[in-house]
Design a protein around this motif. Structure first.
Motif, PDB file in Angstrom:
ATOM      1  N   ASP A 273      -9.539  -0.478  11.253  1.00 21.43           N
ATOM      2  CA  ASP A 273      -9.867  -0.402  10.117  1.00 21.43           C
ATOM      3  C   ASP A 273     -11.179   0.590  10.170  1.00 21.43           C
TER       4      ASP A 273
ATOM      5  N   GLU B 124      -9.562 -13.871  -4.085  1.00 20.34           N
ATOM      6  CA  GLU B 124     -10.573 -14.980  -4.578  1.00 20.34           C
ATOM      7  C   GLU B 124     -10.736 -14.729  -5.988  1.00 20.34           C
ATOM      8  N   ASN B 125     -10.313 -13.762  -6.593  1.00 21.46           N
ATOM      9  CA  ASN B 125     -10.604 -13.831  -8.136  1.00 21.46           C
ATOM     10  C   ASN B 125      -9.456 -14.386  -8.861  1.00 21.46           C
ATOM     11  N   HIS B 126      -8.569 -15.076  -7.810  1.00 19.17           N
ATOM     12  CA  HIS B 126      -7.612 -15.754  -8.685  1.00 19.17           C
ATOM     13  C   HIS B 126      -7.753 -17.452  -8.227  1.00 19.17           C
TER      14      HIS B 126
ATOM     15  N   ILE C  52      -5.488  -8.418  -0.427  1.00 15.02           N
ATOM     16  CA  ILE C  52      -6.195  -9.524  -0.114  1.00 15.02           C
ATOM     17  C   ILE C  52      -7.858  -9.303  -0.808  1.00 15.02           C
ATOM     18  N   GLU C  53      -8.302  -8.519  -0.977  1.00 11.15           N
ATOM     19  CA  GLU C  53      -9.718  -7.783  -1.419  1.00 11.15           C
ATOM     20  C   GLU C  53      -9.717  -8.444  -2.789  1.00 11.15           C
ATOM     21  N   THR C  54      -8.752  -8.844  -3.727  1.00 14.22           N
ATOM     22  CA  THR C  54      -8.925  -9.289  -4.957  1.00 14.22           C
ATOM     23  C   THR C  54      -8.542 -10.699  -4.957  1.00 14.22           C
TER      24      THR C  54
ATOM     25  N   LYS D  29     -13.674   3.438  10.201  1.00 15.21           N
ATOM     26  CA  LYS D  29     -13.821   4.825   9.542  1.00 15.21           C
ATOM     27  C   LYS D  29     -15.009   5.729   9.763  1.00 15.21           C
TER      28      LYS D  29
ATOM     29  N   ASN E 264     -10.969 -12.831   4.164  1.00 17.25           N
ATOM     30  CA  ASN E 264     -11.011 -11.858   2.816  1.00 17.25           C
ATOM     31  C   ASN E 264     -10.728 -10.563   3.170  1.00 17.25           C
ATOM     32  N   GLY E 265     -10.391 -10.086   4.244  1.00 22.03           N
ATOM     33  CA  GLY E 265     -10.257  -8.689   4.421  1.00 22.03           C
ATOM     34  C   GLY E 265     -11.222  -7.771   4.876  1.00 22.03           C
TER      35      GLY E 265
ATOM     36  N   ASN F 298      -5.704  -3.705  -7.753  1.00 23.41           N
ATOM     37  CA  ASN F 298      -6.662  -4.971  -8.018  1.00 23.41           C
ATOM     38  C   ASN F 298      -7.350  -4.826  -9.345  1.00 23.41           C
TER      39      ASN F 298
ATOM     40  N   ALA G 125      -7.160   4.459  -0.423  1.00 18.73           N
ATOM     41  CA  ALA G 125      -7.946   3.566  -1.229  1.00 18.73           C
ATOM     42  C   ALA G 125      -9.066   2.992  -0.617  1.00 18.73           C
ATOM     43  N   ASP G 126      -8.979   3.174   0.873  1.00 20.07           N
ATOM     44  CA  ASP G 126      -9.993   2.511   1.541  1.00 20.07           C
ATOM     45  C   ASP G 126     -10.135   1.035   1.480  1.00 20.07           C
ATOM     46  N   LEU G 127      -8.821   0.433   1.209  1.00 21.04           N
ATOM     47  CA  LEU G 127      -8.778  -1.076   1.249  1.00 21.04           C
ATOM     48  C   LEU G 127      -8.058  -1.528   2.526  1.00 21.04           C
ATOM     49  N   THR G 128      -8.832  -1.756   3.475  1.00 21.20           N
ATOM     50  CA  THR G 128      -8.374  -1.857   4.872  1.00 21.20           C
ATOM     51  C   THR G 128      -8.071  -3.359   5.107  1.00 21.20           C
ATOM     52  N   GLY G 129      -8.152  -4.277   4.211  1.00 18.83           N
ATOM     53  CA  GLY G 129      -7.821  -5.780   4.362  1.00 18.83           C
ATOM     54  C   GLY G 129      -6.269  -5.699   4.616  1.00 18.83           C
TER      55      GLY G 129
ATOM     56  N   GLU H  13      -1.864  -5.805  -6.018  1.00 23.36           N
ATOM     57  CA  GLU H  13      -2.871  -6.551  -5.627  1.00 23.36           C
ATOM     58  C   GLU H  13      -3.037  -7.011  -4.183  1.00 23.36           C
TER      59      GLU H  13
ATOM     60  N   SER I  34       1.563  -3.043 -11.035  1.00 24.10           N
ATOM     61  CA  SER I  34       0.135  -3.635 -10.787  1.00 24.10           C
ATOM     62  C   SER I  34       0.143  -4.174  -9.191  1.00 24.10           C
TER      63      SER I  34
ATOM     64  N   SER J 121     -11.527  -5.805  -8.178  1.00 21.58           N
ATOM     65  CA  SER J 121     -11.707  -5.934  -7.151  1.00 21.58           C
ATOM     66  C   SER J 121     -13.131  -6.276  -6.456  1.00 21.58           C
ATOM     67  N   THR J 122     -12.983  -7.356  -5.624  1.00 23.46           N
ATOM     68  CA  THR J 122     -14.358  -7.483  -5.074  1.00 23.46           C
ATOM     69  C   THR J 122     -14.470  -7.059  -3.600  1.00 23.46           C
TER      70      THR J 122
ATOM     71  N   ARG K  72     -10.937  -9.253 -13.151  1.00 24.67           N
ATOM     72  CA  ARG K  72      -9.843  -8.573 -12.466  1.00 24.67           C
ATOM     73  C   ARG K  72     -10.358  -7.344 -11.428  1.00 24.67           C
TER      74      ARG K  72
ATOM     75  N   MET L 208      -9.469 -13.649 -17.065  1.00 22.53           N
ATOM     76  CA  MET L 208     -10.048 -13.686 -15.582  1.00 22.53           C
ATOM     77  C   MET L 208     -10.739 -12.321 -15.235  1.00 22.53           C
TER      78      MET L 208
END
Lengths: 747, 155
Positions: free
Chosen positions: A236, B77-79, B73-75, A238, A228-229, B7, B29-33, B71, B69, A5-6, A3, A1
Motif C-alpha cells: 500500500d 463503518e458508515n453502514h 472497506i473504507e466506507t 506510495k 478499517n483498511g 463509496n 483511486a488510492d483506496l488501498t484498504g 463500496e 455503485s 467515504s471515511t 454516504r 445515511m
C-alpha cells in the motif's frame, strides 16, 4: 445515511522514525553516545525534531508532550502480536494504560540487535525470528520502561523535595500520598530529561503486575487499523512519482535472460520502461516492466518476448531429488546426536518399527506476496519493507549500491504475514528490488520503484521449506519400552554450512527431543547437489521432525498395545515441564473417555502430539471425524502450552489457534518441481486451510513464573501429527509421507 | 468514459476498460484498504461490494461497473451492519497480520445483509472463499455470530 467515504489517516505505525528523529530523540535526552555521520543529520534538524519527543531516555521509549508513549520495536509485526507484547511490557513498567501507548517499528540499526539471535549467530544482527521477541524483550523492554519511569519519578521527587520512594504512579500520574500532590508525566518531561539515567532500576515484582498476564485491558495495538483498511503494508505504500515493477522471472529456476523483445510491452499505454534485472547466485532476476499502475505493469510483463538461457538452470524435478535423498537415507550421515548404543535387533518379544518418511518443499504463501519499495536518490537509499531481517537486508542493499550501510535507511512496515519468508539470509527479494532500482537509475529513470510479485511469482520464485527424506527406526522391548531410536534426516541446510558440519536446525526436535530414550542416534545429510533455495518456515526444522517423531511414537504405541498418552508419559520422567503440558491436555480433552460415535457410519477419534520448540512446550489433541468416503475433518482442538510467563494470554491463544491452522495445511499442500520449474502457481493448486475446515479451539495456558518464551511458532509442529495420529488410530494405517490429501483409505 | 460511484463519490475512468476494478481502486483511486492476494478470485482479499453484493474485484473489469455503485472497506463503518461487524472484529481481537481482513469484513457484511442470523454452515458457505493464512477463522466465525446477535438486539 451518510454516504461519504471515511478516510482514516494511513496507519503504518512506522512513519515516525527516520534516522534523524531517532538521533533527535537521543539529542533531547541523555544516554547513548551517538556518533553523527555527516550528511545524515545536522544540529538544526536535531533540535527541531527533538521537540516532537520531549522525553526519550533510551532507544526504546519516547514520550511526547501530551504524555503519549511511543514504544520503538526492533521487531517486525507480521501478525504474531509482538507490538502488543512490547506495549504491554512497557505500559506495565511505566504504569500507564495501554491506550496511551503506541508502537512504531525501528529502523535497521545494530543498536536494535536481537539479543537472542546475536547469541545464536555469534555476531549482532537485527532480525525477527525463532520466536525470540518476547524472550529478548522481557528484560530489555521492561528495563527501558522502568528507567524512564524512575527518571520521571525522580523529577517529581526533586520538584516536591521528597524521597522518590515515597511516590507512586497510577495511569501516568505521579502521586505523593502524604501531601496529596499529583503531577502527570507530561508535566515532568523537561525536568526528567535533565536528570542522570539511573542504573540498576528495580523491576516490578510479578505480584504487582497489572497488565502482564491480564485478560482485560491489553487489546492488540494494531487491531483497529486492521479492521478499517487504514493499516499500511508495503503493498500500500506510495511515494510521489513512484513506479510499480512487475518482473518476469526465469521459468526454470536460475535460468538467465538471453534476449528480450520488449517492443510490444513498451507499446502498451502507461508502460514507462522495461528494465533487465541481472540474476545471480542469490536472486532469480529477469525482466521488469515499470508503470504507474500495477495492472499496466503486469500487462506489460505479459507482452514481453524473452528467450531464456537455461544452461545454468535447475533441470531436475522433485522425483529426482527424492530419489537421491532416498539413497542417502540408507547411508550413514553426519552425527548430530549420539548417546548409548543403538540396538540392531529387538530383544526377545520386542518390536522394531522402521519407516521412511517423505515431506515436500513448502511455500510460505503469506497473504501479501513479496514486495519492496526502493527510493534511490543520489547517495541515499530508502527502503520500505515488511522488514524481518533488518541489518542483513541493509548490508545487502549497501553492497549492491556500493554504499556504506549508513546510507541505506530501512523503514519497517507491517507485513501481511511472512512465516519466515521475509527473513532471508540471501535477502533475495530485497536484493532484487535494489538491483532493479540501481539498473533503472543507470537507465536514467529517477523514481522510487516498488517491486511487486504477483501470487504466481511468490509461489514460484520463492524460497522453500526444505524437502526431506527421513528414515527412523525404533526398537522396543517386550514390555513396550523404547530402548533405541535411530533417526536419519536428509535435507538441504537452512543456512550455508561448512562441509561436514551439522545444521542444528535441520535436526531440531530430534537432536534435543522431549523424550528420554536411552540409546539415540540422530544423523543428517545436507546435500548441496540441488540448488533449490530453501529457508526457514514457521517453526523451521520442527515442521518436518515433529511429523516423523510424533507419528512414529503413535505407531510404536499401536504396535505394542499402549495408549499413546501413557506411552509418552512413560518417557517424560526427566522432563516435568513437558509432562505437565501433556497431562493438562489429556485432562482437558477427556483423553480417557472415548468420543461419541459419529452419524451415518462416521468414525471419530482423538489424536495427540507434543513438541517443545523455541523454549515453549505445546501439546495438541485433535478430535477428528473420518467420513465413510475417506474425507476427514478436525472438529475440535484442545491445546496446552507452557511458554513461561504468559505476557498476553489472548495473543497466546490466538497464536495457538493460528499455529494449528497453519500446521494443518501441511496435510494438504506441497511444492513440486518438474524439470526445473515449480508446478504449483496459486491457491488453486496450493491448498491452504479455509473457514470450512476450521475446528473449535480450547487453549489452556500453564501458569508459570519462568521467563517467557515465544508463541509465534510453537503451535505449528504438533498440529499435523496430532491429526495424522487420530486418522491412523481409526484406519490402522501409519502415514509416512505428506501431503496426505483431503481423504485417506478408510480400511 | 466509464462512470460509477465509489463509496458515494462519482468516479470516471477512460483507461483500459479491462483493467480489474481492484487496480483502479488501489492505484488510481488510492483506496488501498482493498487488497491484492491472488489475482484469480481464489483468496477473497479483494472483496468489495457492487450494488450491495460481494464481488472479487481482482477479476471484475472496471468496465463492468459502469453506472453502478462500488463500496469498499473504507466506507464499511458508515453502514450499521458494517460498523457492527468492525466492532465485533475489534472485540473479538480477530486480526493477526491483518492483510486479508478487509476482504473478510466485506464478505461478512454481505452475509449479514442477506442472512442476519447465519448458522455455522451459512458462515462456511459465505466465508470459505476468503483465505486467512494466519488462520484467524475461529475468531472470524465468533465475530460474525456476535455481530448477528447485536443486529438482532438492535432490530
Amino acid at each position: 445515511m451518510k454516504r461519504n467515504s471515511t478516510r482514516h489517516e494511513p496507519h503504518d505505525g512506522f512513519v515516525g522514525l527516520s534516522r534523524r528523529q531517532f538521533l533527535g530523540g537521543m539529542g533531547a535526552a541523555l544516554t547513548l553516545a551517538v556518533s553523527l555521520k555527516s550528511g545524515i543529520a545536522n544540529a538544526a534538524s536535531l533540535a527541531s525534531e527533538a521537540a516532537a519527543d520531549a522525553f526519550a531516555p533510551n532507544a526504546f521509549i519516547r514520550i511526547d508532550e501530551a504524555g503519549k508513549v511511543t514504544v520503538v520495536s526492533s521487531y517486525l509485526e507480521m501478525g504474531q502480536g509482538t507490538f502488543t507484547g512490547l506495549a504491554t511490557l512497557a505500559a506495565e513498567e511505566l504504569d500507564v494504560p495501554m491506550r496511551d501507548v503506541s508502537v512504531v517499528g525501528s529502523p535497521a540499526d545494530l543498536r536494535y540487535a536481537n539479543p537472542i539471535l546475536e547469541a545464536v549467530f555469534g555476531r549482532p544482527v537485527q532480525g525477527t525470528g525463532g520466536s525470540t521477541a518476547m524472550a529478548g524483550a522481557w528484560n530489555q523492554m521492561r528495563e527501558a520502561a522502568a528507567t524512564a519511569r524512575q527518571m520521571l519519578v525522580n523529577a517529581a521527587a526533586r520538584r516536591w523535595q521528597v524521597e522518590p520512594a515515597s511516590l507512586s504512579v497510577t495511569d501516568g500520574v505521579v502521586v505523593h500520598e502524604a501531601s496529596g500532590q499529583r503531577i502527570a508525566y507530561r508535566d515532568l518531561l523537561a525536568d526528567a530529561a535533565e536528570l542522570p539515567v539511573p542504573e540498576n532500576v528495580q523491576l516490578k515484582s510479578p505480584d504487582d503486575f497489572r497488565l502482564i498476564g491480564a485478560e482485560q485491558g491489553t487489546p492488540r495495538v494494531d487491531v483497529p487499523a486492521k479492521t478499517n483498511g487504514s493499516a499500511i503494508f508495503t503493498q500500500d505504500k506510495k511515494l510521489p512519482g513512484m513506479l510499480v515493477a512487475v518482473i518476469a522471472h526465469p521459468p526454470k529456476l536460475w535460468g538467465k535472460v538471453q534476449s528480450v523483445d520488449s517492443s510490444q510491452a513498451e507499446a502498451i499505454p502507461g508502460v514507462v520502461a522495461v528494465v533487465e534485472v541481472p540474476g545471480d547466485d542469490k536472486i532469480q532476476g529477469g525482466v521488469a516492466v515499470l508503470a504507474h499502475n500495477t495492472w499496466v505493469a503486469r500487462q506489460g510483463r505479459g507482452a514481453l518476448k524473452i528467450t531464456w538461457d537455461d544452461s545454468q538452470a535447475l533441470t531436475v524435478g522433485s522425483e529426482a531429488i527424492l530419489s537421491a535423498f532416498r539413497d542417502l537415507a540408507e547411508q550413514p550421515g553426519i552425527v548430530a546426536e549420539a548417546r548409548g548404543t543403538l540396538l540392531d535387533d529387538a530383544p526377545e518379544g520386542g518390536t522394531v518399527i522402521e519407516a521412511v518418511y517423505e515431506q515436500p518443499y513448502l511455500a510460505h504463501s503469506a497473504m501479501e506476496p513479496m514486495n519492496c519499495l526502493v527510493d534511490l536518490q543520489g547517495d541515499r537509499c530508502d527502503i520500505y519493507n515488511g522488514e524481518q531481517w533488518h541489518t542483513g537486508d541493509q548490508s545487502a542493499a549497501a553492497e549492491i549500491l556500493g554504499f556504506e550501510t549508513e546510507q541505506v535507511s530501512i523503514h519497517q512496515l507491517y507485513a501481511g504475514g511472512s512465516f519466515g519468508r521475509r527473513a532471508n539470509a540471501r535477502s533475495d527479494y530485497v536484493r532484487e528490488a535494489v538491483t532493479l532500482a540501481r539498473t533503472a537509475r543507470d537507465q536514467g529513470i529517477e523514481a522510487p520503484i516498488k517491486l511487486v510479485w504477483m501470487r504466481e511469482d511468490d509461489m514460484r520464485a520463492t524460497q522453500y521449506r526444505p524437502l526431506t527424506v527421513q528414515k527412523s527406526r525404533m526398537v522396543l522391548d517386550d514390555a513396550g519400552k523404547l530402548l533405541s531410536w535411530h533417526w536419519r534426516i536428509v535435507g538441504q541446510s537452512f543456512m550455508e554450512m561448512p562441509e561436514g558440519a551439522v545444521d542444528d536446525s535441520l535436526v531440531e526436535g530430534a537432536k534435543e527431543m522431549d523424550y528420554d530414550v536411552p540409546n539415540l542416534r540422530v544423523e543428517q545429510h545436507n546435500p548441496t547437489t540441488f540448488p533449490v533455495p530453501v529457508v526457514w518456515l514457521r517453526s523451521v526444522g520442527h515442521t518436518h521432525t515433529a511429523f516423523v517423531g510424533e507419528t512414529q511414537i503413535d505407531e510404536a504405541a499401536r504396535a505394542t498395545g499402549q495408549d499413546p498418552y501413557q506411552f509418552r508419559r512413560s518417557m517424560l520422567g526427566n522432563n516435568p515441564r513437558a509432562l505437565a503440558v501433556l497431562d493438562l491436555v489429556a485432562e482437558k480433552s477427556n483423553w480417557d473417555t472415548p468420543l461419541p460415535e459419529g452419524e451415518n457410519g462416521e468414525r471419530r477419534h482423538r489424536g495427540m502430539a507434543l513438541r517443545t520448540s523455541f523454549g515453549t512446550v505445546v501439546a495438541h489433541v485433535a478430535e477428528v471425524t473420518l467420513h465413510t468416503d475417506g474425507s476427514y475433518v478436525v472438529d475440535r482442538v484442545v491445546t496446552a502450552i507452557d511458554c513461561g510467563v504468559a505476557i498476553n494470554p489472548d495473543v497466546i491463544r490466538a497464536q495457538m489457534e493460528g499455529g494449528f491452522g497453519f500446521g494443518l495445511s501441511f496435510l494438504r499442500q506441497g511444492i513440486v518441481f518438474e524439470a526445473g520449474s515449480v508446478v504449483q502457481s496459486n491457491f488453486n493448486d496450493y491448498p491452504v486451510m479455509r473457514m470450512n475446515a476450521t475446528p473449535q479451539f480450547d487453549v489452556h495456558i500453564v501458569p508459570s513464573s519462568n521467563a517467557p518464551s515465544g508463541v509465534g511458532e510453537p503451535g505449528v509442529p504438533p498440529a499435523a501429527p496430532a491429526v495424522a495420529n487420530a486418522l491412523a488410530a481409526m484406519t490402522g494405517h501409519a502415514y509416512h509421507s505428506l501431503p496426505l490429501g483431503g481423504s485417506v483409505a478408510t480400511s | 468514459m466509464i462512470t460509477f460511484t465509489v463509496n458515494g463519490s462519482s468516479h470516471a475512468f477512460d483507461g483500459d476498460p479491462n483493467m480489474p476494478l481492484l487496480w483502479y481502486l488501489r492505484d488510481e483511486a488510492d483506496l488501498t484498504g482493498t487488497k491484492f492476494g491472488c489475482g484469480i478470485a481464489m483468496c477473497g482479499a479483494c472483496t468489495v461490494h457492487i450494488d450491495g453484493r460481494p464481488v472479487r474485484s481482482c477479476l471484475t473489469p472496471v468496465a463492468s461497473v459502469d453506472g453502478r455503485s462500488v463500496e469498499t472497506i473504507e466506507t464499511a463503518e458508515n453502514h450499521p451492519i458494517g460498523k457492527l461487524v468492525q466492532q465485533a472484529w475489534v472485540e473479538g481481537q480477530v486480526p493477526q497480520c491483518g492483510y486479508c481482513q478487509s476482504g473478510q469484513i466485506m464478505s461478512a457484511v454481505a452475509l449479514l445483509k442477506t442472512k442476519p442470523s447465519p448458522t455455522d454452515d451459512d458462515i462456511d458457505a459465505a466465508m470459505s472463499g476468503n483465505i486467512c493464512r494466519c488462520a484467524t477463522y475461529p475468531r472470524i466465525r465468533a465475530a460474525i455470530h456476535s455481530a448477528a446477535e447485536k443486529l438482532a438486539y438492535e432490530a
